[in-house]
Design a protein around this motif. Structure first.
Motif, PDB file in Angstrom:
ATOM      1  N   ASN A  32      -0.342   4.389  -0.718  1.00 18.30           N
ATOM      2  CA  ASN A  32      -1.301   3.871  -1.677  1.00 18.30           C
ATOM      3  C   ASN A  32      -0.609   3.744  -3.019  1.00 18.30           C
ATOM      4  OD1 ASN A  32      -3.594   3.850  -3.715  1.00 18.30           O
ATOM      5  ND2 ASN A  32      -4.763   3.921  -1.809  1.00 18.30           N
ATOM      6  N   ALA A  34      -1.722   4.327  -5.780  1.00 16.96           N
ATOM      7  CA  ALA A  34      -2.052   5.484  -6.601  1.00 16.96           C
ATOM      8  C   ALA A  34      -1.021   6.600  -6.442  1.00 16.96           C
ATOM      9  CB  ALA A  34      -3.443   5.998  -6.239  1.00 16.96           C
ATOM     10  N   ASP A  37       1.141   6.293  -9.379  1.00 14.44           N
ATOM     11  CA  ASP A  37       0.426   6.193 -10.664  1.00 14.44           C
ATOM     12  C   ASP A  37       0.068   4.757 -11.012  1.00 14.44           C
ATOM     13  OD1 ASP A  37       0.856   8.967 -10.872  1.00 14.44           O
ATOM     14  OD2 ASP A  37       2.784   8.655 -11.854  1.00 14.44           O
ATOM     15  N   LEU A  38      -0.149   3.941  -9.996  1.00 16.55           N
ATOM     16  CA  LEU A  38      -0.593   2.567 -10.183  1.00 16.55           C
ATOM     17  C   LEU A  38      -2.069   2.456  -9.788  1.00 16.55           C
ATOM     18  CD1 LEU A  38       2.482   0.760  -8.549  1.00 16.55           C
ATOM     19  CD2 LEU A  38       2.047   1.021 -11.003  1.00 16.55           C
ATOM     20  N   ARG A  39      -2.674   1.319 -10.095  1.00 21.24           N
ATOM     21  CA  ARG A  39      -4.052   1.088  -9.695  1.00 21.24           C
ATOM     22  C   ARG A  39      -4.161   1.215  -8.181  1.00 21.24           C
ATOM     23  NH1 ARG A  39      -6.113  -4.715 -11.099  1.00 21.24           N
ATOM     24  NH2 ARG A  39      -4.763  -5.199  -9.322  1.00 21.24           N
ATOM     25  N   PRO A  40      -5.171   1.933  -7.675  1.00 23.88           N
ATOM     26  CA  PRO A  40      -5.262   2.144  -6.225  1.00 23.88           C
ATOM     27  C   PRO A  40      -5.247   0.833  -5.442  1.00 23.88           C
ATOM     28  CG  PRO A  40      -6.805   3.558  -7.379  1.00 23.88           C
ATOM     29  CD  PRO A  40      -6.237   2.630  -8.405  1.00 23.88           C
ATOM     30  N   GLY A  41      -4.581   0.878  -4.326  1.00 24.06           N
ATOM     31  CA  GLY A  41      -4.458  -0.268  -3.448  1.00 24.06           C
ATOM     32  C   GLY A  41      -3.380   0.026  -2.429  1.00 24.06           C
ATOM     33  N   GLY A 289       5.236  -3.306 -13.123  1.00 21.34           N
ATOM     34  CA  GLY A 289       4.160  -4.218 -13.465  1.00 21.34           C
ATOM     35  C   GLY A 289       4.600  -5.652 -13.627  1.00 21.34           C
ATOM     36  N   ALA A 292       2.280  -8.003 -10.539  1.00 22.22           N
ATOM     37  CA  ALA A 292       0.980  -7.337 -10.564  1.00 22.22           C
ATOM     38  C   ALA A 292       0.095  -7.925  -9.469  1.00 22.22           C
ATOM     39  CB  ALA A 292       0.319  -7.505 -11.925  1.00 22.22           C
ATOM     40  N   PRO A 295      -6.522  -7.785  -7.096  1.00 23.04           N
ATOM     41  CA  PRO A 295      -7.356  -6.819  -6.368  1.00 23.04           C
ATOM     42  C   PRO A 295      -7.451  -7.202  -4.893  1.00 23.04           C
ATOM     43  CG  PRO A 295      -8.392  -7.429  -8.444  1.00 23.04           C
ATOM     44  CD  PRO A 295      -7.209  -8.348  -8.277  1.00 23.04           C
TER      45      PRO A 295
END
Length: 314
Positions: A32, A34, A37-41, A289, A292, A295
Motif C-alpha cells: 500500500n 501508505a 507515507d504516501l496517499r493510501p492506494g 511525487g 502522481a 485516485p
C-alpha cells in the motif's frame, strides 16, 4: 498502429517459451502506498531483481544465446555491469566462452559477479560507450558474436517477456513505472502491452537518454552522469526501441540522485528490499511525487536490479 519494427507480442511469446527453462518467473509483492507515507492506494512491485544474475538482463541474454548461431569463439558484450553479468551467466549455463567489457565506473559488486561466472573481464574506458567500442573491435578480430545490451532484436524480445508475466500476475494494472537506460527493457515491455497499460519511463536527471530523444524526435547523445551511471547511462537510446517508445510509452519522468537514494532507503526500511540505484529509479518517481497516480489508479513498479553491496542507507 504498431510501429514497423521486428518486435511483436507474438514473437515475445515465442521467446518466452524458448527461455522459460532458463529463467525465473519473478514474484509480485503487493503493498500500500501508505507504507511509504504516501496517499493510501495499492502499489505492486515486480521483483525482477530476483532474476538470475541479479537483474532483468538474463532474459535478453538467454534470448540471444538460444536463438542466434554462436561461433566457436563465443560471445562478447559491453556493459555497465548488469548486462555483462547476465551474458556471463547465460554463457556459463550453456557452455559458451564469454568476454565482457566494462567501463571503469562499473561497481565492484558487478565486476565480481561477472568474474564469478567464469567470463573473461576487460575494463575499457570510463563510460559504456568506451567499453562498447572495445567490445566491437574484439568481436571483429576474434570472430565472437556481439550481444548488445539494448539495441538488438533478441534483447528486446527477451526483456519483453517481463510484460507477459506482469499481465498474467497483475491483470488489472493501469500503469507500470519502468527505469530507462538504453531502452531495451521499456521497449520490450511497451511492445508487449501496445498501449493497453500506461508504461511510464523514468530516468535519472544525469542521464536523460529517452527524454533527450523525445525532445529531438530521434535518438541523440545525452549526458552520462549520476549514481545510476553504471546501469542507466549509455550515450543514447537504441534505434530499435525508439519508435516503440514513441507509440506506446509515456514521456519520461526525470528524478534526481537524492530521490533515487531516498527510494533505495525506503525500499530497505519498509520492505527490506535491497535495490541498486538503477533498480530503485522507477520507484523514485512515485515516492518523490513526480509521478502522481490518480485516485483508484492501480500502479506497479518494476524493480529491475540489485547488484550492489550496499545494505545500509544513511
Amino acid at each position: 498502429m504498431f510501429p514497423d519494427v521486428p518486435i511483436s507480442p507474438e514473437r515475445i511469446s515465442e521467446t518466452e517459451r524458448l527461455i522459460r527453462p532458463h529463467i525465473r518467473r519473478t514474484p509480485v509483492l503487493r503493498a500500500n502506498m501508505a507504507d511509504f507515507d504516501l496517499r493510501p492506494g495499492r502499489v505492486d512491485f515486480k521483483l525482477e531483481y530476483l532474476q538470475h544474475s541479479g537483474s532483468f538482463k538474463a532474459r535478453g541474454a538467454f534470448a540471444n544465446l538460444l536463438s542466434r548461431p554462436v561461433p566457436e569463439a563465443g560471445v562478447v558484450a559491453a556493459s555497465g555491469g548488469n548486462h555483462g553479468a547476465a551474458v556471463a551467466y547465460a554463457a556459463m549455463r550453456l557452455g559458451i566462452p564469454a568476454t565482457i567489457f566494462v567501463p571503469s565506473v562499473t561497481s565492484p559488486a558487478k565486476v565480481e559477479r561477472i568474474r564469478s561466472y567464469g567470463a573473461d573481464l576487460m575494463i575499457a574506458g570510463e563510460r559504456y560507450a568506451d567499453a562498447l567500442a572495445a567490445s566491437l573491435q574484439f568481436g571483429e578480430e576474434r570472430g565472437a558474436m556481439a550481444v548488445h545490451a539494448y539495441d538488438q532484436v533478441e534483447t528486446l524480445l527477451g526483456q519483453g517477456t517481463i510484460g507477459c508475466e506482469i499481465e498474467a500476475d497483475i491483470p488489472d494494472i493501469d500503469t507500470l513505472l519502468v527505469a530507462v537506460g538504453g531502452g531495451g527493457l521499456i521497449g520490450g515491455i511497451a511492445a508487449w502491452f501496445r498501449g493497453r497499460v500506461r508504461v511510464v519511463a523514468v530516468e535519472p536527471e544525469g542521464s536523460p537518454t529517452l527524454w533527450r530523444a523525445f525532445e529531438a524526435g530521434h535518438p541523440v547523445d545525452a549526458p552520462t552522469e549520476g549514481i545510476a551511471a553504471d546501469s542507466l547511462a549509455p550515450k543514447r537510446v537504441g534505434e530499435i526501441m525508439y519508435p516503440i517508445a514513441q507509440a506506446f510509452a509515456e514521456r519520461p519522468v526525470l528524478v534526481s540522485d537524492d530521490e533515487i537514494r531516498y527510494a533505495q532507503k525506503m525500499l530497505w526500511d519498509r520492505l527490506r528490499v535491497v535495490a541498486e540505484p538503477g533498480g530503485a529509479t522507477a520507484f523514485a518517481a512515485l515516492l518523490s511525487g513526480k509521478y502522481a497516480p490518480r485516485p483508484e489508479e492501480h500502479v506497479a513498479v518494476l524493480l529491475c536490479g540489485a547488484n550492489t553491496t550496499a545494505v545500509h542507507f544513511d
